[in-house]
Design a protein around this motif. Structure first.
Motif, PDB file in Angstrom:
ATOM      1  N   ALA A  95      74.630  59.698 -61.739  1.00 36.15           N
ATOM      2  CA  ALA A  95      74.127  58.927 -62.895  1.00 36.15           C
ATOM      3  C   ALA A  95      72.838  58.191 -62.535  1.00 36.15           C
ATOM      4  CB  ALA A  95      75.185  57.947 -63.363  1.00 36.15           C
ATOM      5  N   MET A  96      72.552  58.066 -61.225  1.00 37.63           N
ATOM      6  CA  MET A  96      71.374  57.332 -60.774  1.00 37.63           C
ATOM      7  C   MET A  96      70.091  57.893 -61.381  1.00 37.63           C
ATOM      8  SD  MET A  96      71.777  54.762 -58.962  1.00 37.63           S
ATOM      9  CE  MET A  96      73.225  53.976 -58.352  1.00 37.63           C
ATOM     10  N   VAL A  97      70.079  59.179 -61.574  1.00 42.68           N
ATOM     11  CA  VAL A  97      68.880  59.855 -62.088  1.00 42.68           C
ATOM     12  C   VAL A  97      68.441  59.253 -63.423  1.00 42.68           C
ATOM     13  CG1 VAL A  97      67.977  62.098 -62.819  1.00 42.68           C
ATOM     14  CG2 VAL A  97      69.589  61.962 -60.916  1.00 42.68           C
ATOM     15  N   ARG A  98      69.416  58.766 -64.207  1.00 39.72           N
ATOM     16  CA  ARG A  98      69.111  58.316 -65.559  1.00 39.72           C
ATOM     17  C   ARG A  98      68.741  56.838 -65.622  1.00 39.72           C
ATOM     18  NH1 ARG A  98      73.824  58.580 -68.424  1.00 39.72           N
ATOM     19  NH2 ARG A  98      72.654  58.226 -70.339  1.00 39.72           N
ATOM     20  N   LEU A  99      68.686  56.164 -64.480  1.00 43.31           N
ATOM     21  CA  LEU A  99      68.317  54.750 -64.489  1.00 43.31           C
ATOM     22  C   LEU A  99      66.988  54.544 -65.214  1.00 43.31           C
ATOM     23  CD1 LEU A  99      68.981  53.340 -60.910  1.00 43.31           C
ATOM     24  CD2 LEU A  99      70.213  52.800 -62.997  1.00 43.31           C
ATOM     25  N   ARG A 100      66.943  53.529 -66.068  1.00 38.33           N
ATOM     26  CA  ARG A 100      65.695  53.244 -66.774  1.00 38.33           C
ATOM     27  C   ARG A 100      65.110  51.872 -66.441  1.00 38.33           C
ATOM     28  NH1 ARG A 100      67.725  54.780 -72.138  1.00 38.33           N
ATOM     29  NH2 ARG A 100      66.579  53.010 -72.970  1.00 38.33           N
ATOM     30  N   LEU A 101      65.991  50.909 -66.107  1.00 35.72           N
ATOM     31  CA  LEU A 101      65.533  49.535 -65.867  1.00 35.72           C
ATOM     32  C   LEU A 101      65.973  49.080 -64.477  1.00 35.72           C
ATOM     33  CD1 LEU A 101      64.449  46.725 -67.026  1.00 35.72           C
ATOM     34  CD2 LEU A 101      66.833  46.276 -67.655  1.00 35.72           C
ATOM     35  N   LEU A 102      65.037  48.492 -63.745  1.00 37.19           N
ATOM     36  CA  LEU A 102      65.364  47.852 -62.469  1.00 37.19           C
ATOM     37  C   LEU A 102      65.095  46.352 -62.595  1.00 37.19           C
ATOM     38  CD1 LEU A 102      63.607  50.278 -59.935  1.00 37.19           C
ATOM     39  CD2 LEU A 102      66.045  50.199 -60.514  1.00 37.19           C
ATOM     40  N   THR A 103      66.100  45.529 -62.280  1.00 32.08           N
ATOM     41  CA  THR A 103      65.881  44.080 -62.251  1.00 32.08           C
ATOM     42  C   THR A 103      65.900  43.620 -60.797  1.00 32.08           C
ATOM     43  OG1 THR A 103      68.231  43.514 -62.529  1.00 32.08           O
ATOM     44  CG2 THR A 103      66.892  43.747 -64.542  1.00 32.08           C
ATOM     45  N   TRP A 104      65.115  42.596 -60.525  1.00 33.50           N
ATOM     46  CA  TRP A 104      64.870  42.160 -59.151  1.00 33.50           C
ATOM     47  C   TRP A 104      65.133  40.679 -58.975  1.00 33.50           C
ATOM     48  CZ3 TRP A 104      62.969  45.606 -55.421  1.00 33.50           C
ATOM     49  CH2 TRP A 104      62.619  46.871 -55.923  1.00 33.50           C
ATOM     50  N   ASP A 105      65.862  40.334 -57.915  1.00 31.83           N
ATOM     51  CA  ASP A 105      65.892  38.976 -57.405  1.00 31.83           C
ATOM     52  C   ASP A 105      64.538  38.726 -56.729  1.00 31.83           C
ATOM     53  OD1 ASP A 105      67.029  36.489 -56.305  1.00 31.83           O
ATOM     54  OD2 ASP A 105      66.972  37.570 -54.393  1.00 31.83           O
ATOM     55  N   VAL A 106      64.154  37.478 -56.544  1.00 32.06           N
ATOM     56  CA  VAL A 106      62.856  37.197 -55.907  1.00 32.06           C
ATOM     57  C   VAL A 106      63.005  36.621 -54.498  1.00 32.06           C
ATOM     58  CG1 VAL A 106      60.703  35.879 -56.023  1.00 32.06           C
ATOM     59  CG2 VAL A 106      61.638  36.946 -58.082  1.00 32.06           C
ATOM     60  N   LYS A 107      63.641  35.444 -54.380  1.00 31.40           N
ATOM     61  CA  LYS A 107      63.639  34.764 -53.073  1.00 31.40           C
ATOM     62  C   LYS A 107      64.441  35.558 -52.048  1.00 31.40           C
ATOM     63  CE  LYS A 107      64.246  30.262 -50.888  1.00 31.40           C
ATOM     64  NZ  LYS A 107      65.198  30.621 -49.818  1.00 31.40           N
ATOM     65  N   ASP A 108      63.789  35.886 -50.955  1.00 27.37           N
ATOM     66  CA  ASP A 108      64.358  36.657 -49.850  1.00 27.37           C
ATOM     67  C   ASP A 108      64.645  38.116 -50.221  1.00 27.37           C
ATOM     68  OD1 ASP A 108      64.131  34.482 -48.125  1.00 27.37           O
ATOM     69  OD2 ASP A 108      66.054  33.672 -48.787  1.00 27.37           O
ATOM     70  N   THR A 109      64.150  38.536 -51.388  1.00 30.66           N
ATOM     71  CA  THR A 109      64.172  39.953 -51.759  1.00 30.66           C
ATOM     72  C   THR A 109      62.739  40.461 -51.844  1.00 30.66           C
ATOM     73  OG1 THR A 109      66.265  39.726 -52.972  1.00 30.66           O
ATOM     74  CG2 THR A 109      64.894  41.628 -53.514  1.00 30.66           C
ATOM     75  N   LEU A 110      61.891  39.744 -52.595  1.00 29.66           N
ATOM     76  CA  LEU A 110      60.475  40.112 -52.730  1.00 29.66           C
ATOM     77  C   LEU A 110      59.556  39.101 -52.043  1.00 29.66           C
ATOM     78  CD1 LEU A 110      60.476  41.160 -56.500  1.00 29.66           C
ATOM     79  CD2 LEU A 110      60.509  42.688 -54.500  1.00 29.66           C
ATOM     80  N   LEU A 111      59.929  37.833 -52.105  1.00 30.09           N
ATOM     81  CA  LEU A 111      59.123  36.761 -51.499  1.00 30.09           C
ATOM     82  C   LEU A 111      59.992  35.941 -50.561  1.00 30.09           C
ATOM     83  CD1 LEU A 111      57.249  35.192 -54.575  1.00 30.09           C
ATOM     84  CD2 LEU A 111      56.332  36.833 -52.918  1.00 30.09           C
ATOM     85  N   ARG A 112      59.369  35.382 -49.538  1.00 30.22           N
ATOM     86  CA  ARG A 112      60.081  34.426 -48.692  1.00 30.22           C
ATOM     87  C   ARG A 112      59.142  33.267 -48.378  1.00 30.22           C
ATOM     88  NH1 ARG A 112      60.256  38.508 -43.590  1.00 30.22           N
ATOM     89  NH2 ARG A 112      58.008  38.523 -43.181  1.00 30.22           N
ATOM     90  N   LEU A 113      59.754  32.147 -47.996  1.00 25.35           N
ATOM     91  CA  LEU A 113      58.948  30.995 -47.581  1.00 25.35           C
ATOM     92  C   LEU A 113      58.211  31.340 -46.292  1.00 25.35           C
ATOM     93  CD1 LEU A 113      61.433  28.085 -48.292  1.00 25.35           C
ATOM     94  CD2 LEU A 113      59.310  28.589 -49.514  1.00 25.35           C
TER      95      LEU A 113
END
Length: 238
Positions: free
Chosen positions: A1-19
């Motif tokens: 079912a992964m193939v049909r994914l349309r939306l990705l939501t993201w956490d920010v702190k320590d996932t995309l940005l860090r201090l």
């Protein structure tokens, strides 16, 4: 079912940005600039105590209790210094205002390795993207300053939503903003209960960013674990 994914939501702190450095060091540098000698370690401990107490008393930046997140944070900062033995109101207010402002800029945040490449490639492949973060309303500005904002259709903070992860209602709002049913969406984050389990509880797919050497409990299927962000592409393209 992964193939049909349309939306990705993201956490920010320590996932995309860090201090860039521990909170105590930033607070100590501000204090030094005002001629107030306080140890970074002591400030780090005081910050954890002040932040914990404020979070219990006024959850989610006091949004349900009439506080602004700015007032919420100014109290945490002044209380951190008070617990560390600084009591002069004028200097406390000044330091709190300065730190509140500084944590809104790229001076204090850095982008995690692999984040830019991964976000760019996800967008090139046509995924719609949004942010779901237990953050205050400075987040849009922080993402802009760190040159990440343009990757996302929406930025949903717990302050905006009125609910903080792991409350499923913040994810339900994100799904409405994305116009996508949960089974066509996946969330990426670094916290087992607030990110991985909470997104799955509303029917979304989920991936847990888990650095090597991090605690392996509780068990998560290996195909849901990201040792680094760039691993995501291989998993969602299977």
């Amino acid at each position: 079912a992964m193939v049909r994914l349309r939306l990705l939501t993201w956490d920010v702190k320590d996932t995309l940005l860090r201090l860039r450095r521990p909170v105590g060091q930033s607070y100590a540098a501000e204090a030094r600039a005002r001629g107030v000698p306080v140890q970074a370690e002591a400030l780090g401990r005081a910050f954890r105590e002040a932040y914990g107490a404020q979070s219990r008393r006024f959850p989610n930046y006091g949004r349900g209790q009439g506080l602004s997140s700015r007032q919420w944070w100014l109290h945490v900062v002044t209380q951190t210094f008070r617990l560390s033995g600084v009591h002069e109101d004028r200097v406390l207010t000044l330091m709190a205002e300065n730190l509140y402002r500084d944590f809104c800029s790229a001076r204090n945040w850095e982008v995690l390795p692999g984040a830019v490449e991964t976000l760019s490639r996800c967008r090139q492949r046509g995924f719609r993207m949004g942010v779901v973060s237990n953050f205050d309303n400075r987040l849009e500005n922080i993402l802009s300053q760190c040159s990440l904002r343009h990757h996302f259709e929406f930025v949903l903070t717990s302050e905006d939503a009125g609910f903080a992860k792991p409350d499923g209602r913040i994810f339900e709002q994100a799904l409405r903003l994305g116009g996508v049913p949960p089974e066509l969406a996946a969330h990426v984050g670094d916290d087992y209960s607030r990110d991985y389990r909470a997104a799955r509880a509303v029917g979304m797919h989920s991936f847990l960013l888990r650095a090597a050497g991090q605690d392996e409990e509780p068990a998560v299927p290996p195909e849901h674990v990201l040792p680094t962000l760039p691993h995501l592409l291989a998993l969602i393209e299977k």
